[in-house]
Design an enzyme around this catalytic site. Structure first.
Site, PDB file in Angstrom:
ATOM      1  N   ASP A 171       0.876  -1.167   0.000  1.00  0.00           N
ATOM      2  CA  ASP A 171       0.000   0.000   0.000  1.00  0.00           C
ATOM      3  C   ASP A 171       0.925   1.232   0.000  1.00  0.00           C
ATOM      4  O   ASP A 171       2.118   1.124   0.293  1.00  0.00           O
ATOM      5  CB  ASP A 171      -0.851  -0.035   1.280  1.00  0.00           C
ATOM      6  CG  ASP A 171      -1.564   1.265   1.546  1.00  0.00           C
ATOM      7  OD1 ASP A 171      -2.238   1.755   0.618  1.00  0.00           O
ATOM      8  OD2 ASP A 171      -1.451   1.800   2.670  1.00  0.00           O
ATOM      9  N   ASP A 210      -0.194   5.136   0.836  1.00  0.00           N
ATOM     10  CA  ASP A 210      -0.448   6.165   1.855  1.00  0.00           C
ATOM     11  C   ASP A 210      -0.529   5.561   3.248  1.00  0.00           C
ATOM     12  O   ASP A 210      -1.333   4.660   3.495  1.00  0.00           O
ATOM     13  CB  ASP A 210      -1.744   6.913   1.523  1.00  0.00           C
ATOM     14  CG  ASP A 210      -1.608   7.689   0.237  1.00  0.00           C
ATOM     15  OD1 ASP A 210      -0.699   8.524   0.163  1.00  0.00           O
ATOM     16  OD2 ASP A 210      -2.379   7.431  -0.693  1.00  0.00           O
ATOM     17  N   GLU A 238      -0.826  11.275   4.867  1.00  0.00           N
ATOM     18  CA  GLU A 238      -2.190  11.789   4.983  1.00  0.00           C
ATOM     19  C   GLU A 238      -2.289  13.136   5.698  1.00  0.00           C
ATOM     20  O   GLU A 238      -2.729  14.120   5.113  1.00  0.00           O
ATOM     21  CB  GLU A 238      -3.111  10.762   5.653  1.00  0.00           C
ATOM     22  CG  GLU A 238      -3.339   9.482   4.852  1.00  0.00           C
ATOM     23  CD  GLU A 238      -4.159   9.675   3.571  1.00  0.00           C
ATOM     24  OE1 GLU A 238      -4.495  10.820   3.236  1.00  0.00           O
ATOM     25  OE2 GLU A 238      -4.444   8.668   2.899  1.00  0.00           O
ATOM     26  N   GLU A 292     -14.075  10.578  -3.951  1.00  0.00           N
ATOM     27  CA  GLU A 292     -15.113   9.951  -3.132  1.00  0.00           C
ATOM     28  C   GLU A 292     -15.168  10.653  -1.766  1.00  0.00           C
ATOM     29  O   GLU A 292     -16.242  10.869  -1.199  1.00  0.00           O
ATOM     30  CB  GLU A 292     -14.808   8.462  -2.938  1.00  0.00           C
ATOM     31  CG  GLU A 292     -14.898   7.621  -4.196  1.00  0.00           C
ATOM     32  CD  GLU A 292     -13.653   7.661  -5.093  1.00  0.00           C
ATOM     33  OE1 GLU A 292     -12.747   8.499  -4.855  1.00  0.00           O
ATOM     34  OE2 GLU A 292     -13.587   6.870  -6.036  1.00  0.00           O
ATOM     35  N   ARG A 293     -13.981  11.007  -1.228  1.00  0.00           N
ATOM     36  CA  ARG A 293     -13.906  11.640   0.097  1.00  0.00           C
ATOM     37  C   ARG A 293     -14.561  13.021   0.073  1.00  0.00           C
ATOM     38  O   ARG A 293     -15.272  13.397   1.008  1.00  0.00           O
ATOM     39  CB  ARG A 293     -12.430  11.733   0.512  1.00  0.00           C
ATOM     40  CG  ARG A 293     -12.192  12.129   1.946  1.00  0.00           C
ATOM     41  CD  ARG A 293     -10.740  11.883   2.327  1.00  0.00           C
ATOM     42  NE  ARG A 293     -10.415  10.477   2.196  1.00  0.00           N
ATOM     43  CZ  ARG A 293      -9.223  10.016   1.821  1.00  0.00           C
ATOM     44  NH1 ARG A 293      -8.234  10.846   1.554  1.00  0.00           N
ATOM     45  NH2 ARG A 293      -9.010   8.722   1.720  1.00  0.00           N
ATOM     46  N   ALA A 346      -6.548  19.921  -8.836  1.00  0.00           N
ATOM     47  CA  ALA A 346      -5.763  20.944  -8.129  1.00  0.00           C
ATOM     48  C   ALA A 346      -5.093  20.330  -6.907  1.00  0.00           C
ATOM     49  O   ALA A 346      -3.919  20.592  -6.614  1.00  0.00           O
ATOM     50  CB  ALA A 346      -6.675  22.090  -7.713  1.00  0.00           C
ATOM     51  N   LYS A 347      -5.832  19.491  -6.210  1.00  0.00           N
ATOM     52  CA  LYS A 347      -5.275  18.823  -5.020  1.00  0.00           C
ATOM     53  C   LYS A 347      -4.077  17.952  -5.406  1.00  0.00           C
ATOM     54  O   LYS A 347      -3.056  17.948  -4.711  1.00  0.00           O
ATOM     55  CB  LYS A 347      -6.386  17.996  -4.351  1.00  0.00           C
ATOM     56  CG  LYS A 347      -5.945  17.211  -3.146  1.00  0.00           C
ATOM     57  CD  LYS A 347      -5.779  15.752  -3.496  1.00  0.00           C
ATOM     58  CE  LYS A 347      -5.059  14.981  -2.445  1.00  0.00           C
ATOM     59  NZ  LYS A 347      -4.888  13.574  -2.811  1.00  0.00           N
ATOM     60  N   THR A 350      -4.739   5.615  -4.261  1.00  0.00           N
ATOM     61  CA  THR A 350      -4.374   6.984  -4.606  1.00  0.00           C
ATOM     62  C   THR A 350      -4.093   7.127  -6.110  1.00  0.00           C
ATOM     63  O   THR A 350      -3.892   6.146  -6.818  1.00  0.00           O
ATOM     64  CB  THR A 350      -3.186   7.459  -3.735  1.00  0.00           C
ATOM     65  OG1 THR A 350      -3.211   8.872  -3.629  1.00  0.00           O
ATOM     66  CG2 THR A 350      -1.863   7.025  -4.308  1.00  0.00           C
ATOM     67  N   ASN A 384       0.421  10.605  -7.902  1.00  0.00           N
ATOM     68  CA  ASN A 384       0.907  10.709  -6.522  1.00  0.00           C
ATOM     69  C   ASN A 384       1.934   9.614  -6.220  1.00  0.00           C
ATOM     70  O   ASN A 384       2.911   9.844  -5.520  1.00  0.00           O
ATOM     71  CB  ASN A 384      -0.251  10.572  -5.527  1.00  0.00           C
ATOM     72  CG  ASN A 384      -1.299  11.656  -5.686  1.00  0.00           C
ATOM     73  OD1 ASN A 384      -1.056  12.656  -6.349  1.00  0.00           O
ATOM     74  ND2 ASN A 384      -2.457  11.456  -5.091  1.00  0.00           N
ATOM     75  N   ASP A 394      -1.621  -0.222   6.234  1.00  0.00           N
ATOM     76  CA  ASP A 394      -1.625   0.547   7.487  1.00  0.00           C
ATOM     77  C   ASP A 394      -3.035   0.747   8.027  1.00  0.00           C
ATOM     78  O   ASP A 394      -3.190   1.333   9.099  1.00  0.00           O
ATOM     79  CB  ASP A 394      -1.010   1.932   7.273  1.00  0.00           C
ATOM     80  CG  ASP A 394      -1.910   2.804   6.415  1.00  0.00           C
ATOM     81  OD1 ASP A 394      -2.228   2.388   5.280  1.00  0.00           O
ATOM     82  OD2 ASP A 394      -2.327   3.881   6.885  1.00  0.00           O
TER      83      ASP A 394
END
Ligand code: XBP
Ligand code: MG
Length: 254
Positions: free
Chosen positions: A9, A11, A18, A55-56, A84-85, A124, A128, A183
């Protein structure tokens, strides 16, 4: 069973991305768009139950902002905010803003030297993952991983098993020959549902999650001179760091 591959994984597992990474990038994107959305550390912990940035954001609006009047083009807005994020987040990584967690680099190096195959299974966005690998692991680190399953490549994100199925298919390996590293509870559910044994390393956001069924739960992978702590699972037989010897033993334990 012979160990053939490690599936990571991203993140929270490779790096603590995070709280001081994704969260800040979301907030920058919101401010830039003139929205009064601001995710503090506590709220973000609750929002993390939903995987995937788009989704978040949708979940936040539904659950926490009944006052917000969605524009007709809300889907397009979510897409724009997410782009943008991603830009803010990858800029941060480019500046070397987030280090790897203890023992990650050591374990990757050991696996490569031993010919153990490497893969990634994450919710993700691919950009990223690329930025983290390039700027935090090594400029050529993408090529270290035979399969990188990320983001919208599968329709259902974790806790669904789809991303692990996708990666196992690419590796052409049965789950019994691989170990997964996660995690979070969502990550554990996903790996488990794909039939994988899973090592958990907790962080501040996930320490309280339900990790029943994990092969072992550690505070981190450990480094020479910085032993891990076993939070639950079998005694590590004197091991102080998570290395291939211990992973092979965990994989073959009944
Ligand atoms: C963690 C996540 C991700 C990031 C945001 O996934 O839930 O959604 O918080 O990423 P994992 P995007 O631990 O499986 O890597 O904004 O790119 O969706
Ligand atoms: Mg994670």
């Amino acid at each position: 069973m012979t160990l053939k591959a490690l599936i990571f994984d991203v993140d929270g597992t490779l790096a603590d991305t995070e709280r001081d990474g994704h969260r800040l990038a979301f907030n920058q994107a919101f401010a830039e768009a003139g929205l009064d959305w601001a995710w503090n550390v506590g709220l973000y912990g609750e929002l993390l139950t939903v995987t995937g940035g788009k989704e978040r954001m949708r979940h936040y609006v539904e659950r926490y902002r009944p006052d917000y009047r969605k524009p007709a083009n809300f889907d397009a807005l979510v897409k724009r905010l997410h782009a943008a994020k991603t830009r803010h987040y990858t800029d941060l990584l480019e500046r070397g803003g987030i280090p790897l967690r203890p023992g990650v680099r050591r374990l990757l190096d050991e696996a490569r030297q031993a010919g153990i195959r490497l893969a990634i299974a994450t919710t993700t966005t691919p950009a990223n993952v690329r930025a983290l690998l390039q700027h935090t692991v090594s400029p050529d680190a993408e090529s270290w991983f035979e399969a990188i399953g990320a983001g919208d490549v599968v329709p259902a994100k974790k806790p669904a098993p789809d991303i692990y199925h996708h990666v196992l298919e690419q590796l052409k390996l049965p789950p019994a020959q691989c170990m997964a590293f996660e995690d979070s509870e969502n990550g554990l559910c996903s790996a488990h549902a794909a039939g994988l044994k899973t090592v958990i390393t907790v962080n501040d956001y996930t320490r309280q999650h339900d990790f029943r069924g994990a092969t072992i739960v550690l505070n981190h992978f450990g480094e020479p001179g910085r032993a891990f702590q076993v939070l639950s699972g079998p005694p590590a037989n004197g091991s102080r760091i998570l290395d291939l010897t211990l992973i092979r033993q965990l994989l073959s334990d009944p």
